[in-house]
Design a protein around this motif. Structure first.
Motif, PDB file in Angstrom:
ATOM      1  N   GLN A 154       0.821  -1.208   0.000  1.00  0.00           N
ATOM      2  CA  GLN A 154       0.000   0.000   0.000  1.00  0.00           C
ATOM      3  C   GLN A 154       0.856   1.258   0.000  1.00  0.00           C
ATOM      4  N   TYR A 155       1.920   1.243   0.795  1.00  0.00           N
ATOM      5  CA  TYR A 155       2.749   2.435   0.940  1.00  0.00           C
ATOM      6  C   TYR A 155       3.764   2.606  -0.190  1.00  0.00           C
ATOM      7  N   PHE A 156       4.323   1.492  -0.683  1.00  0.00           N
ATOM      8  CA  PHE A 156       5.447   1.603  -1.605  1.00  0.00           C
ATOM      9  C   PHE A 156       5.249   0.881  -2.934  1.00  0.00           C
ATOM     10  N   GLY A 157       4.086   0.277  -3.133  1.00  0.00           N
ATOM     11  CA  GLY A 157       3.821  -0.388  -4.398  1.00  0.00           C
ATOM     12  C   GLY A 157       4.781  -1.533  -4.638  1.00  0.00           C
ATOM     13  N   LYS A 158       5.382  -1.590  -5.811  1.00  0.00           N
ATOM     14  CA  LYS A 158       6.287  -2.675  -6.168  1.00  0.00           C
ATOM     15  C   LYS A 158       7.714  -2.433  -5.697  1.00  0.00           C
ATOM     16  N   ARG A 159       7.993  -1.253  -5.172  1.00  0.00           N
ATOM     17  CA  ARG A 159       9.341  -0.963  -4.664  1.00  0.00           C
ATOM     18  C   ARG A 159       9.614  -1.744  -3.385  1.00  0.00           C
ATOM     19  N   SER A 160      10.859  -2.071  -3.151  1.00  0.00           N
ATOM     20  CA  SER A 160      11.219  -2.698  -1.882  1.00  0.00           C
ATOM     21  C   SER A 160      11.102  -1.649  -0.782  1.00  0.00           C
ATOM     22  N   PRO A 161      10.403  -1.954   0.287  1.00  0.00           N
ATOM     23  CA  PRO A 161      10.238  -0.971   1.361  1.00  0.00           C
ATOM     24  C   PRO A 161      11.473  -0.843   2.256  1.00  0.00           C
ATOM     25  N   ILE A 162      12.373  -1.826   2.178  1.00  0.00           N
ATOM     26  CA  ILE A 162      13.538  -1.820   3.061  1.00  0.00           C
ATOM     27  C   ILE A 162      14.380  -0.567   2.797  1.00  0.00           C
ATOM     28  N   GLY A 163      14.658   0.162   3.874  1.00  0.00           N
ATOM     29  CA  GLY A 163      15.439   1.379   3.762  1.00  0.00           C
ATOM     30  C   GLY A 163      14.616   2.621   3.487  1.00  0.00           C
ATOM     31  N   GLN A 164      13.319   2.452   3.192  1.00  0.00           N
ATOM     32  CA  GLN A 164      12.460   3.603   2.941  1.00  0.00           C
ATOM     33  C   GLN A 164      12.157   4.337   4.254  1.00  0.00           C
ATOM     34  N   THR A 165      11.881   5.623   4.138  1.00  0.00           N
ATOM     35  CA  THR A 165      11.649   6.463   5.317  1.00  0.00           C
ATOM     36  C   THR A 165      10.174   6.817   5.459  1.00  0.00           C
ATOM     37  N   ILE A 166       9.681   6.704   6.670  1.00  0.00           N
ATOM     38  CA  ILE A 166       8.333   7.147   7.014  1.00  0.00           C
ATOM     39  C   ILE A 166       8.460   8.111   8.192  1.00  0.00           C
ATOM     40  N   ARG A 167       7.886   9.288   8.043  1.00  0.00           N
ATOM     41  CA  ARG A 167       7.952  10.276   9.121  1.00  0.00           C
ATOM     42  C   ARG A 167       6.706  10.158   9.993  1.00  0.00           C
ATOM     43  N   ILE A 168       6.932  10.036  11.286  1.00  0.00           N
ATOM     44  CA  ILE A 168       5.839  10.035  12.261  1.00  0.00           C
ATOM     45  C   ILE A 168       6.064  11.233  13.162  1.00  0.00           C
ATOM     46  N   ASP A 169       5.106  12.164  13.174  1.00  0.00           N
ATOM     47  CA  ASP A 169       5.283  13.460  13.838  1.00  0.00           C
ATOM     48  C   ASP A 169       6.516  14.135  13.230  1.00  0.00           C
ATOM     49  N   SER A 170       7.528  14.376  14.016  1.00  0.00           N
ATOM     50  CA  SER A 170       8.719  15.043  13.490  1.00  0.00           C
ATOM     51  C   SER A 170       9.920  14.104  13.411  1.00  0.00           C
ATOM     52  N   VAL A 171       9.674  12.799  13.537  1.00  0.00           N
ATOM     53  CA  VAL A 171      10.763  11.824  13.590  1.00  0.00           C
ATOM     54  C   VAL A 171      10.724  10.929  12.355  1.00  0.00           C
ATOM     55  N   ASN A 172      11.890  10.687  11.767  1.00  0.00           N
ATOM     56  CA  ASN A 172      12.002   9.778  10.624  1.00  0.00           C
ATOM     57  C   ASN A 172      12.247   8.354  11.107  1.00  0.00           C
ATOM     58  N   TYR A 173      11.467   7.423  10.574  1.00  0.00           N
ATOM     59  CA  TYR A 173      11.628   6.003  10.862  1.00  0.00           C
ATOM     60  C   TYR A 173      12.027   5.291   9.578  1.00  0.00           C
ATOM     61  N   GLU A 174      12.842   4.261   9.722  1.00  0.00           N
ATOM     62  CA  GLU A 174      13.295   3.491   8.565  1.00  0.00           C
ATOM     63  C   GLU A 174      12.663   2.106   8.564  1.00  0.00           C
ATOM     64  N   VAL A 175      12.129   1.706   7.423  1.00  0.00           N
ATOM     65  CA  VAL A 175      11.555   0.367   7.289  1.00  0.00           C
ATOM     66  C   VAL A 175      12.704  -0.636   7.237  1.00  0.00           C
ATOM     67  N   ARG A 176      12.742  -1.552   8.187  1.00  0.00           N
ATOM     68  CA  ARG A 176      13.834  -2.513   8.274  1.00  0.00           C
ATOM     69  C   ARG A 176      13.371  -3.960   8.145  1.00  0.00           C
ATOM     70  N   ALA A 177      12.056  -4.174   8.073  1.00  0.00           N
ATOM     71  CA  ALA A 177      11.566  -5.552   7.958  1.00  0.00           C
ATOM     72  C   ALA A 177      10.172  -5.559   7.351  1.00  0.00           C
ATOM     73  N   VAL A 178       9.880  -6.646   6.653  1.00  0.00           N
ATOM     74  CA  VAL A 178       8.542  -6.911   6.125  1.00  0.00           C
ATOM     75  C   VAL A 178       8.143  -8.295   6.600  1.00  0.00           C
ATOM     76  N   ILE A 179       6.945  -8.409   7.151  1.00  0.00           N
ATOM     77  CA  ILE A 179       6.452  -9.680   7.669  1.00  0.00           C
ATOM     78  C   ILE A 179       5.211 -10.105   6.894  1.00  0.00           C
TER      79      ILE A 179
END
Length: 245
Positions: A154-179
């Motif tokens: 849903q968030y990244f389509g066909k791209r690998s989400p690993i290493g992608q950044t998602i900002r929550i409030d003012s903090v950047n989070y990195e996607v490190r796993a897919v389950i």
């Protein structure tokens, strides 16, 4: 001979087709209901059975006798205290729902309703199948994310989400796993997991959460085989007891 029997049976069925139709419809409805009930019971019996040692994994439930309240949550410090003071407790971990959280990805905003913070031993207690990344990578940094396959798509389509950044409030989070997506017979229907250390990184939040006055965490523990959970419960504070997951 067999052909004659079949022909006679067909004539009788056709002659009494109204009654036979009712009987066949009733039999079909009964068999369908029985199959559906069997599938439902089988699903209930196998609830959370995908988790190794599920038969000796329990949840803490708090019973506030003074207010006559019973909660499925417990104070955060209780998990570490049980592991330190009760030798029969093998492992403990906690999970804390975030309710509605806004994710900022690129120029888009998403309201995420199924996210939760999890303790360091969460993956030792509850089983997940990792499609990309692993538990060690997820826990290596507090501002990490683990997404289900459907959420990653849903968030990244066909791209690998690993290493992608998602900002929550003012903090950047990195996607490190897919389950893999959560099984339907799982109690844990969360699409996004976040290390609890990220939530506790704020000193004011940590101070507030590290008290026995806040019952904000679903707390789980695993006991050795043959251990009586009721006897273990008696060794906890009198306001708490444990129930099977």
């Amino acid at each position: 001979m067999i052909r004659n029997y079949l022909r006679t049976a067909w004539r009788n069925c056709w002659k009494n087709r109204s009654i036979n139709g009712i009987n066949i419809a009733g039999l079909s409805a009964g068999m369908t209901a029985a199959i559906l009930i069997f599938l439902w019971v089988q699903n209930e019996i196998n609830y959370n059975s995908f988790t190794p040692e599920a038969d000796r994994t329990y949840r803490i439930t708090a019973n506030i006798t003074s207010a006559r309240w019973r909660w499925a949550t417990a104070p955060l410090p209780l998990a570490d205290a049980m592991r330190a003071e009760l030798p029969q407790v093998e492992k403990t971990s906690v999970i804390h729902s975030t309710f509605n959280t806004w994710f900022h990805i690129g120029d888009e905003f998403f309201e995420e309703k199924k996210a939760a913070y999890v303790g360091k031993d969460w993956f030792d207690l509850i089983h997940y199948d990792f499609v990309e990344g692993n538990a060690a990578s997820f826990l290596a940094h507090p501002f990490s994310l683990a997404l289900t396959e459907s959420k990653a798509k849903q968030y990244f389509g066909k791209r690998s989400p690993i290493g992608q950044t998602i900002r929550i409030d003012s903090v950047n989070y990195e996607v490190r796993a897919v389950i893999k997506n959560n099984p339907s017979n799982s109690s844990f229907q969360y699409d996004v997991l976040i290390p609890l250390d990220a939530y506790l990184a704020d000193p004011s939040v940590r101070k507030n959460e590290m008290t026995y006055n806040n019952y904000n965490y679903m707390t789980f523990l695993r006991l050795p085989k043959g251990t009586d959970p009721e006897q273990t419960a008696k060794k906890l504070v009198s306001a708490a007891f444990i129930v099977a997951i």
